[in-house]
Design a protein around this motif. Structure first.
Motif, PDB file in Angstrom:
ATOM      1  N   CYS A  63       6.332  -2.425  -1.465  1.00  0.00           N
ATOM      2  CA  CYS A  63       5.077  -1.971  -1.869  1.00  0.00           C
ATOM      3  C   CYS A  63       4.040  -2.620  -1.516  1.00  0.00           C
ATOM      4  CB  CYS A  63       5.212  -2.122  -3.540  1.00  0.00           C
ATOM      5  SG  CYS A  63       3.721  -1.768  -4.418  1.00  0.00           S
ATOM      6  N   VAL A  81       0.862   2.165  -2.882  1.00  0.00           N
ATOM      7  CA  VAL A  81       1.211   2.501  -1.599  1.00  0.00           C
ATOM      8  C   VAL A  81       2.478   1.711  -0.972  1.00  0.00           C
ATOM      9  CG1 VAL A  81       0.200   2.175   0.702  1.00  0.00           C
ATOM     10  CG2 VAL A  81      -1.359   2.675  -1.065  1.00  0.00           C
ATOM     11  N   LYS A  88       3.318   5.053   5.982  1.00  0.00           N
ATOM     12  CA  LYS A  88       2.797   4.713   4.512  1.00  0.00           C
ATOM     13  C   LYS A  88       2.971   5.849   3.646  1.00  0.00           C
ATOM     14  CE  LYS A  88      -0.171   0.912   5.657  1.00  0.00           C
ATOM     15  NZ  LYS A  88      -1.550   0.427   5.602  1.00  0.00           N
ATOM     16  N   ASN A  90       1.920   7.373  -0.306  1.00  0.00           N
ATOM     17  CA  ASN A  90       1.205   7.208  -1.870  1.00  0.00           C
ATOM     18  C   ASN A  90       2.447   7.722  -2.824  1.00  0.00           C
ATOM     19  OD1 ASN A  90      -1.478   6.372  -1.348  1.00  0.00           O
ATOM     20  ND2 ASN A  90      -1.545   8.524  -0.463  1.00  0.00           N
ATOM     21  N   GLN A 124       2.661  13.035  -2.232  1.00  0.00           N
ATOM     22  CA  GLN A 124       2.724  11.852  -2.871  1.00  0.00           C
ATOM     23  C   GLN A 124       4.326  11.792  -3.300  1.00  0.00           C
ATOM     24  OE1 GLN A 124      -0.389  11.770  -5.646  1.00  0.00           O
ATOM     25  NE2 GLN A 124       0.952  12.774  -7.424  1.00  0.00           N
TER      26      GLN A 124
END
Length: 677
Positions: A63, A81, A88, A90, A124
């Motif tokens: 994280c 993130v 990366k 979300n 996400q």
């Protein structure tokens, strides 16, 4: 070490951990082995972030940053993130603020497993689980059991303790008859428990769950079938069918019976002729005419010299039944008495005397019916309305008012899915009312988003101008800072000071005293209020034919069956009625809301609700958990059918249940939970 060894004797289980386990009912090694994972996280396919595709995914990442903020009252949003060597991503959690502390303290790697989806203009990971990578077993990429949260104990701790018990799993005794295991091609119990705690592949979990779910259903169905066999040995009153008596009663009704009412009445009248006490469930959708069917049976019982007792959960519902039955029965000289808490002093003493002497043929009441002072002259027939609202002991006390066990008719307006009828209600014969009386118009149901509220208020006003009345339902009594659901107290004040300031508005909720509730409900029935703002206490039994609008606030917070029951408070007269399901947000409606908007069929909706939410409360105070169903679901109709056939074969085989002590113990437990007698 054996199955009865106390958990304190396991290495690493100190007094504090043992106390935490005991608080969850886990005291012995056997208890802990039977504490099964609620799900398994699949770490067999860990993908790099750069290669993710929409759907269920698992990644190994750290994280980079995380924060939590309130979005609106009752909702806190945690965003993070996540980073691995490829990119990366979300992640978002709803109302899980503890994730900030869990993930933000170090650069440790975690396994995250959740749904990768497109929301709010970006992809996400939604509500993923998070397991610290270094705490996973050596074979990290595997199916990881996740246990129900215990107070202060992580799944990881439970896994470490159970790891020490692994050798014992191979010697667990079989709990099903060998003939059943062989015929159904089931795993042994030992293999199933081992596969649940330490699965090697997904197929192991599937087969283990099938075995354990089958066992739970077999125990439950066998209990109900044995109860039914015991009931058939009992002796009761034989009430002979008198065609002329029943024909005369039906001919005087101001309406024609539906076909399902005729069938149900005939079922009851045939049961009356047997010396074995009737044990029947009459289930009918809201407004289907159950009281009339009960009236036919009470008329026959009275003609044969037997008293009838009808027990209802509230005074107002009892008064409603007494009024209806008196109208139906008094032309034939059948007397109806009402015994509720508000009947006091001389009047109560006089009613006691009439019941004892046989001067009252039908006694309608609440819990007051089974008080010690109530002595019946010749009780032959007991009706319990909304029977799931009474405990088993209460039913037994009322049935015990007769020297010979009376016939029992349990009535419910909550349609019961077939799977429940085969399991929990297996000892009962079931009659179904699946038609509405003639002249009733289907209720028009509409989902409403917040921007359309003013238009709905205008529609409500039009109904009030036409002389009708409306219900407005809120889930809370007073505001709760932890969520933003509407409360009856605040909503009542708001409506009085705004859009309905020119209308009379009543307030009703469960914290009011019984006399207060009955008084408010009677005033609404007498048209002293245009609008009743209420919690769900109006869900069952209240009959106000002049009410044509049901408006349910925060509708997405209610279960499907409950929404259907609330909707059934309108549509009880000759006028067109409406149900408005007010959503609290503009979000896409849930499946259950779309289903109830499109269907008025309570039996269909009950099946949908079973599939979406599970059985919930199904027998008195008994919850799903009280049935001890860790794995089985009462929505699995195919497995239920298999278990039912297996129980019938076991009973027919003549095998002795006592030869299987573990099975016998669970069956006896289920017999106590489900029996009506």
């Amino acid at each position: 070490m054996n199955l009865t060894t106390k958990l304190e004797q396991i290495k690493g289980v100190g007094p504090k951990t043992a106390a935490q386990l005991r608080s969850a009912g886990l005291e012995t090694v056997g208890d802990l082995l039977a504490f099964l994972p609620r799900r398994h996280e699949d770490f067999t396919n860990v993908a790099p972030i750069a290669e993710l595709k929409p759907g269920n995914v698992t990644i190994r990442a750290r994280c980079e940053k995380i924060s939590t903020r309130p979005v609106r009252r009752g909702l806190r949003l945690t965003t993070a993130v996540l980073v691995d060597d490829s990119g990366k991503l979300n992640a978002v959690w709803f109302n899980q603020p503890y994730r900030t502390q869990q993930l933000g303290a170090s650069d440790e790697y975690f396994f995250f497993s959740g749904v990768f989806e497109y929301n709010y203009g970006r992809y996400q990971l939604t509500n993923p689980s998070a397991e610290l990578a270094k705490e996973l077993p050596v074979q990290a990429e595997r199916l990881l059991p996740v246990y129900r949260q215990l107070r202060g104990l992580k799944s990881q701790t439970v896994r470490k303790i159970i790891e020490q018990l692994r050798p014992l799993m191979s010697v667990l005794p079989e709990t099903l008859p060998p003939s059943v295991v062989a015929h159904e091609a089931l795993m042994s119990r030992a293999d199933a428990i081992s596969a649940m705690h330490f699965p090697r592949q997904a197929g192991d979990v599937v087969r283990a769950r099938e075995r354990l779910a089958f066992e739970e259903l077999f125990q439950l169905i066998l209990a109900s079938q044995l109860n039914k066999i015991e009931n058939q040995k009992l002796q009761g009153h034989r009430i002979v069918f008198e065609p002329d008596v029943v024909r005369q009663f039906v001919s005087q009704l101001p309406f024609a019976l539906t076909n399902s009412q005729r069938r149900a009445a005939w079922d009851i009248l045939q049961d009356f002729e047997h010396a074995t006490p009737m044990n029947r469930l009459l289930q009918g959708d809201v407004g289907s005419g159950k009281t009339v069917v009960a009236g036919i049976a009470a008329r026959q019982a009275a003609s044969a010299g037997h008293q009838t007792a009808l027990m209802a959960p509230t005074e107002i519902l009892a008064a409603q039944h007494a009024e209806t039955l008196s109208t139906l029965l008094s032309p034939f000289g059948v007397t109806v008495g009402l015994l509720v808490g508000s009947v006091k002093g001389v009047a109560r003493a006089a009613l006691y005397a009439q019941i004892a002497s046989g001067g009252v043929d039908v006694v309608v009441g609440t819990h007051a019916l089974f008080q010690d002072k109530v002595a019946f002259h010749n009780l032959g027939f007991v009706i319990i309305d909304e029977q799931h609202r009474f405990g088993v002991e209460q039913r037994q006390r009322l049935l015990g008012k007769s020297g010979v066990l009376p016939h029992l008719l349990a009535m419910t307006a909550t349609p019961i899915p077939r799977s429940l009828a085969l399991t929990v209600y297996g000892e009962l014969d079931v009659s179904v009312l699946n038609e509405l009386p003639g002249g009733r118009k289907p209720i028009k149901t509409k989902l409403v988003s917040p921007p359309s509220r003013d238009k709905i208020y205008q529609r409500v006003e039009r109904e009030l101008q036409a002389g009708r009345q409306a219900y407005i339902i809120c889930g809370l009594i007073r505001d709760n800072p932890e969520n933003d659901r509407k409360s009856v107290e605040t909503e009542c004040k708001k409506l009085k000071n705004s859009v309905f300031g020119h209308r009379t508005i009543g307030l009703l909720h469960g914290k009011m005293k019984p006399d207060e509730k009955d008084h408010v409900m009677q005033d609404f029935k007498d048209k002293k209020y245009d609008i009743l703002v209420s919690t769900t206490v109006v869900e069952v039994g209240v009959d106000v034919p002049n009410a044509t609008v049901m408006m349910i606030e925060d509708a997405e917070q209610f279960g499907l069956s409950q929404l259907h029951q609330l909707r059934g408070r309108v549509g009880r007269g000759k006028h067109q009625s409406y149900c408005y399901l007010m959503m609290s947000t503009n979000n896409k409606p849930s499946e259950r809301l779309r289903e109830i908007e499109q269907s008025n069929d309570g039996f269909y909706l009950a099946e949908v609700d079973m599939r979406l939410r599970g059985p919930g409360e199904i027998y008195g105070r008994m919850q799903h958990g009280a049935l001890n169903l860790q794995i089985a679901t009462l929505a699995d109709t195919k497995l239920i059918a298999r278990a039912q056939k297996a129980t019938q074969a076991f009973i027919a085989s003549g095998e002795n249940l006592a030869d299987y002590p573990d099975l016998a113990r669970e069956v006896r437990r289920n017999q106590r939970l489900t029996t009506l007698n």
